[in-house]
Structure formats: C-alpha cells, structure tokens
Write an enzyme that holds these catalytic residues in place. Structure first.
Site, PDB file in Angstrom:
ATOM      1  N   HIS A  70       0.839  -1.189   0.000  1.00  0.00           N
ATOM      2  CA  HIS A  70       0.000   0.000   0.000  1.00  0.00           C
ATOM      3  C   HIS A  70       0.881   1.248   0.000  1.00  0.00           C
ATOM      4  O   HIS A  70       2.038   1.212   0.416  1.00  0.00           O
ATOM      5  CB  HIS A  70      -0.924  -0.010   1.208  1.00  0.00           C
ATOM      6  CG  HIS A  70      -1.988  -1.058   1.111  1.00  0.00           C
ATOM      7  ND1 HIS A  70      -2.951  -1.237   2.072  1.00  0.00           N
ATOM      8  CD2 HIS A  70      -2.248  -1.989   0.156  1.00  0.00           C
ATOM      9  CE1 HIS A  70      -3.754  -2.223   1.714  1.00  0.00           C
ATOM     10  NE2 HIS A  70      -3.345  -2.699   0.560  1.00  0.00           N
ATOM     11  N   GLU A  72       0.956   4.012   1.783  1.00  0.00           N
ATOM     12  CA  GLU A  72       1.503   4.486   3.056  1.00  0.00           C
ATOM     13  C   GLU A  72       2.603   3.570   3.574  1.00  0.00           C
ATOM     14  O   GLU A  72       3.583   4.024   4.160  1.00  0.00           O
ATOM     15  CB  GLU A  72       0.406   4.695   4.111  1.00  0.00           C
ATOM     16  CG  GLU A  72      -0.404   3.472   4.454  1.00  0.00           C
ATOM     17  CD  GLU A  72      -1.611   3.233   3.567  1.00  0.00           C
ATOM     18  OE1 GLU A  72      -2.685   2.949   4.115  1.00  0.00           O
ATOM     19  OE2 GLU A  72      -1.475   3.307   2.337  1.00  0.00           O
ATOM     20  N   CYS A  98      -5.975   1.037   5.637  1.00  0.00           N
ATOM     21  CA  CYS A  98      -6.569  -0.231   6.053  1.00  0.00           C
ATOM     22  C   CYS A  98      -6.080  -0.546   7.472  1.00  0.00           C
ATOM     23  O   CYS A  98      -5.224   0.149   8.013  1.00  0.00           O
ATOM     24  CB  CYS A  98      -6.172  -1.345   5.085  1.00  0.00           C
ATOM     25  SG  CYS A  98      -4.426  -1.837   5.205  1.00  0.00           S
TER      26      CYS A  98
END
Length: 146
Positions: A70, A72, A98
């Site tokens: 992801h 981040e 998430c």
C-alpha cells in the site's frame, strides 16, 4: 470563509499525493501518499509491487495480488531506510488506511493523517483514533489543469 494557512497546506499536500498516486501501475485503485514533517516532505509512496517484481498489481481475474504494498507502507518503508524519522509527522493519503497499515502508521510515530476518500472498511481509522492519531477527512476535488 477563507481557508486557514494549515488547510491550504493540507489541500496542497493532498493534491501532491493525488499526483503521486497516478504513478501506480495498479488498475483497480491508484493510491498516493506523502509524509510531511516540519513543513518538509520526507517521503512519498504509491501502491505497487515490491522492488524487482513485475509491475502488474492484479492477477488474471482482476484481483489485487496479496503482495502489493500500500502507498503508506511504501512511504513509511522509505523513511525507515533513510536518516529521517516519522515521529510527529503528517501522512497525506488519497485513500484512508486499512487496518494493517494503521498499525504501521501508529508504530512509525505519525501523529496526523489527512485523507481524501474513506476506505470501505473503517477499522483502520477507528484504530488510529483509539491510538490518538489526529484524523482529517478532506474530500478535495481535483482542479482541472489550466
């Protein structure tokens, strides 16, 4: 009412995260992240496959491969391999984190998360809120190129 100086910065950094997300090879979702500390960008990231892997995020059926990182996580990992620290930083991200990435955000010392769109599962946001991370939903509209 005029935007505060902080809100102007928040919108600008979030627009940069949007642009960064466009570098992603993922077809389903392109997510961008920028980490800012003391008004300085210390890292950036977008969702994609690990270094050395093919740049295809989805399998033949259109599902995201399990090993796609992801945005981040990529941004936090970049900081980890540098001399910088995320302690007290702000994460600007186009899609709210998430639950797995929320743990990374908290452990990295990021104190503020500004996001454009809420992810369908809000358990990551709930975790960050419980951890004392400041959250700001800023649903900016992409300005058209002049």
């Amino acid at each position: 009412m005029k935007d505060s100086k902080q809100e102007k910065y928040d919108r600008a950094y979030l627009r940069m995260a949007l642009e960064w997300g466009k570098l992603s090879y993922c077809k389903r979702k392109q997510v961008g992240a920028i980490i800012v500390k003391d008004r300085m960008i210390i890292s950036d990231g977008y969702n994609g496959t690990p270094t050395g892997f093919e740049n295809y995020c989805e399998d033949d059926e259109g599902y995201t491969k399990w090993y796609v990182l992801h945005a981040e996580a990529n941004a936090i990992l970049k900081v980890a391999s540098s001399t910088q620290s995320c302690e007290g930083a702000t994460l600007y991200i186009t899609l709210s984190p998430c639950r797995e990435c929320s743990k990374l955000i908290h452990q990295a010392g990021i104190k503020r998360v500004v996001y454009k769109t809420a992810y369908k599962d809000d358990s990551g946001l709930k975790f960050l809120e419980r951890a004392g991370v400041e959250l700001l939903h800023l649903p900016i509209i992409e300005e058209l190129a002049q």
